[in-house]
Scaffold this motif. Structure first.
Motif, PDB file in Angstrom:
ATOM      1  N   PHE B  68     -82.489 -43.719 -20.663  1.00 14.76           N
ATOM      2  CA  PHE B  68     -81.416 -43.335 -19.736  1.00 14.76           C
ATOM      3  C   PHE B  68     -80.827 -44.609 -19.149  1.00 14.76           C
ATOM      4  O   PHE B  68     -81.423 -45.689 -19.253  1.00 14.76           O
ATOM      5  CB  PHE B  68     -81.915 -42.389 -18.627  1.00 14.76           C
ATOM      6  CG  PHE B  68     -83.008 -42.954 -17.745  1.00 14.76           C
ATOM      7  CD1 PHE B  68     -82.699 -43.703 -16.608  1.00 14.76           C
ATOM      8  CD2 PHE B  68     -84.344 -42.724 -18.049  1.00 14.76           C
ATOM      9  CE1 PHE B  68     -83.718 -44.218 -15.796  1.00 14.76           C
ATOM     10  CE2 PHE B  68     -85.369 -43.237 -17.234  1.00 14.76           C
ATOM     11  CZ  PHE B  68     -85.050 -43.983 -16.114  1.00 14.76           C
ATOM     12  N   VAL B  69     -79.658 -44.466 -18.548  1.00 15.28           N
ATOM     13  CA  VAL B  69     -79.046 -45.574 -17.807  1.00 15.28           C
ATOM     14  C   VAL B  69     -78.852 -45.131 -16.365  1.00 15.28           C
ATOM     15  O   VAL B  69     -78.396 -44.005 -16.111  1.00 15.28           O
ATOM     16  CB  VAL B  69     -77.683 -45.982 -18.413  1.00 15.28           C
ATOM     17  CG1 VAL B  69     -77.045 -47.098 -17.595  1.00 15.28           C
ATOM     18  CG2 VAL B  69     -77.847 -46.418 -19.868  1.00 15.28           C
ATOM     19  N   LEU B  70     -79.238 -45.991 -15.413  1.00 19.13           N
ATOM     20  CA  LEU B  70     -78.828 -45.797 -14.018  1.00 19.13           C
ATOM     21  C   LEU B  70     -77.578 -46.634 -13.809  1.00 19.13           C
ATOM     22  O   LEU B  70     -77.607 -47.865 -13.906  1.00 19.13           O
ATOM     23  CB  LEU B  70     -79.934 -46.239 -13.055  1.00 19.13           C
ATOM     24  CG  LEU B  70     -81.277 -45.501 -13.146  1.00 19.13           C
ATOM     25  CD1 LEU B  70     -82.207 -45.967 -12.013  1.00 19.13           C
ATOM     26  CD2 LEU B  70     -81.108 -43.991 -13.110  1.00 19.13           C
ATOM     27  N   ASN B  71     -76.468 -45.942 -13.551  1.00 14.29           N
ATOM     28  CA  ASN B  71     -75.182 -46.577 -13.280  1.00 14.29           C
ATOM     29  C   ASN B  71     -74.958 -46.521 -11.773  1.00 14.29           C
ATOM     30  O   ASN B  71     -75.177 -45.475 -11.154  1.00 14.29           O
ATOM     31  CB  ASN B  71     -74.047 -45.776 -13.935  1.00 14.29           C
ATOM     32  CG  ASN B  71     -74.283 -45.492 -15.404  1.00 14.29           C
ATOM     33  OD1 ASN B  71     -73.793 -46.205 -16.263  1.00 14.29           O
ATOM     34  ND2 ASN B  71     -75.046 -44.427 -15.709  1.00 14.29           N
ATOM     35  N   ILE B  72     -74.514 -47.605 -11.180  1.00 15.39           N
ATOM     36  CA  ILE B  72     -74.242 -47.587  -9.734  1.00 15.39           C
ATOM     37  C   ILE B  72     -72.744 -47.437  -9.534  1.00 15.39           C
ATOM     38  O   ILE B  72     -71.970 -48.359  -9.805  1.00 15.39           O
ATOM     39  CB  ILE B  72     -74.785 -48.855  -9.049  1.00 15.39           C
ATOM     40  CG1 ILE B  72     -76.286 -48.971  -9.322  1.00 15.39           C
ATOM     41  CG2 ILE B  72     -74.503 -48.810  -7.547  1.00 15.39           C
ATOM     42  CD1 ILE B  72     -76.977 -50.113  -8.634  1.00 15.39           C
ATOM     43  N   PRO B  73     -72.329 -46.231  -9.087  1.00 13.05           N
ATOM     44  CA  PRO B  73     -70.895 -45.980  -8.924  1.00 13.05           C
ATOM     45  C   PRO B  73     -70.396 -46.531  -7.580  1.00 13.05           C
ATOM     46  O   PRO B  73     -71.187 -46.876  -6.697  1.00 13.05           O
ATOM     47  CB  PRO B  73     -70.815 -44.456  -8.937  1.00 13.05           C
ATOM     48  CG  PRO B  73     -72.099 -44.013  -8.319  1.00 13.05           C
ATOM     49  CD  PRO B  73     -73.132 -45.047  -8.722  1.00 13.05           C
ATOM     50  N   CYS B  74     -69.084 -46.597  -7.446  1.00 13.68           N
ATOM     51  CA  CYS B  74     -68.474 -47.133  -6.233  1.00 13.68           C
ATOM     52  C   CYS B  74     -67.572 -46.080  -5.592  1.00 13.68           C
ATOM     53  O   CYS B  74     -67.338 -45.005  -6.142  1.00 13.68           O
ATOM     54  CB  CYS B  74     -67.712 -48.412  -6.538  1.00 13.68           C
ATOM     55  SG  CYS B  74     -66.388 -48.200  -7.743  1.00 13.68           S
TER      56      CYS B  74
END
Lengths: 183, 183
Positions: B68-74
């Motif tokens: 999985f990928v943890l993406n940090i959104p803004c």
């Protein structure tokens, strides 16, 4: 003034990812440390996760008592959060050295840290493999309270900057919890 | 511009407790969901924790792929974060419905979410008891990148509000990551 927080909604105290203070006690000894790695794990019954390194005095007290408190400190306490996150409780009383004041828990023997903006009192859900392999503790939340000046009706409402929660970066630097907005 | 983040310091991307997007793929299928319950677990090799409910399509894809990928959104993506956190990926492509754009990972088959400010690509550390009992997944971080406009030299430095990270409250409400300060 502290008000009770409904247990099934107590995850909301931690949902935004604040840095916490972990307090603990056993056999007349007590300690407090800072932890950036804590979060909710479940809603009802409410559970939390916290990472507590094997080298810490807190670890010894949590293992002896099966209890801990996650205290949510505010910006006014930032210097003390750094202090109790940097020093070890081995050989000293970090409440005394930091000036943080203990106050009794409602349901656990571990003290709470006076002046924090919320409290989650926890009993350890024993998972020896997680504790040994990952320094990871699961706690069931058995009591929760928050400062009604900044938390009520299930929501944070920060106004005074001194009472905002903290998000640790590194090297004594934090973000304060920022602007609230809805989409 | 995306720049590589040293793996042993990749915990700093998550240390302040931001809400993440979890992206995953398996067998030509893909999905993205929001998660407030993610945090670092270890420094080196770096590991993260994320809670992924059994009812989610993401869970199915993570179990099938082990990635999985943890993406940090803004903040600019907040409405899309709420959308992919509210709808299920069962029966629809949430990238298509939300307008979020997938882009390739560097080391995993799971897509990354374009426009996010940081990425942690993870391989699942298999812990079946945690996954079944607590919906808790451990990932080893195998690649990490961040937007050099807001993260460089191991530190976040938010300026433009649209690129601040998010901290989920409830009901479509967030805190933006706030003021940085040192003690």
């Amino acid at each position: 003034m502290l008000a009770d927080v409904e247990l099934a909604k107590s995850y909301r105290l931690l949902n935004h990812g604040p840095t916490v203070l972990v307090s603990s006690a056993a056999g007349g000894r007590r300690n407090v440390m800072a932890a950036a790695w804590a979060m909710p794990l479940d809603f009802d019954p409410p559970k939390v996760l916290v990472v507590v390194d094997k080298s810490t005095y807190t670890r010894e007290l949590i293992e002896a008592s099966g209890e801990f408190v996650l205290n949510i400190p505010c910006r006014a306490q930032a210097a003390q959060v750094v202090q109790v996150g940097s020093e070890s409780g081995h050989g000293q009383d970090k409440f005394a050295s930091s000036g943080l004041k203990p106050m009794p828990g409602l349901k656990v023997g571990a003290p709470r840290v006076a002046g924090c903006i919320a409290y989650l009192e926890c009993r350890v859900v024993q998972e020896p493999h997680n504790q040994q392999q990952y320094d990871l503790f699961i706690g069931e939340v058995v009591a929760a309270q928050a400062d009604s000046e900044v938390y009520s009706d299930g929501r944070w409402h920060f106004a005074d900057d001194a009472k905002r929660s903290l998000h640790y970066i590194a090297g004594g630097a934090f973000f304060a919890t920022g602007e609230a907005f809805s989409v």
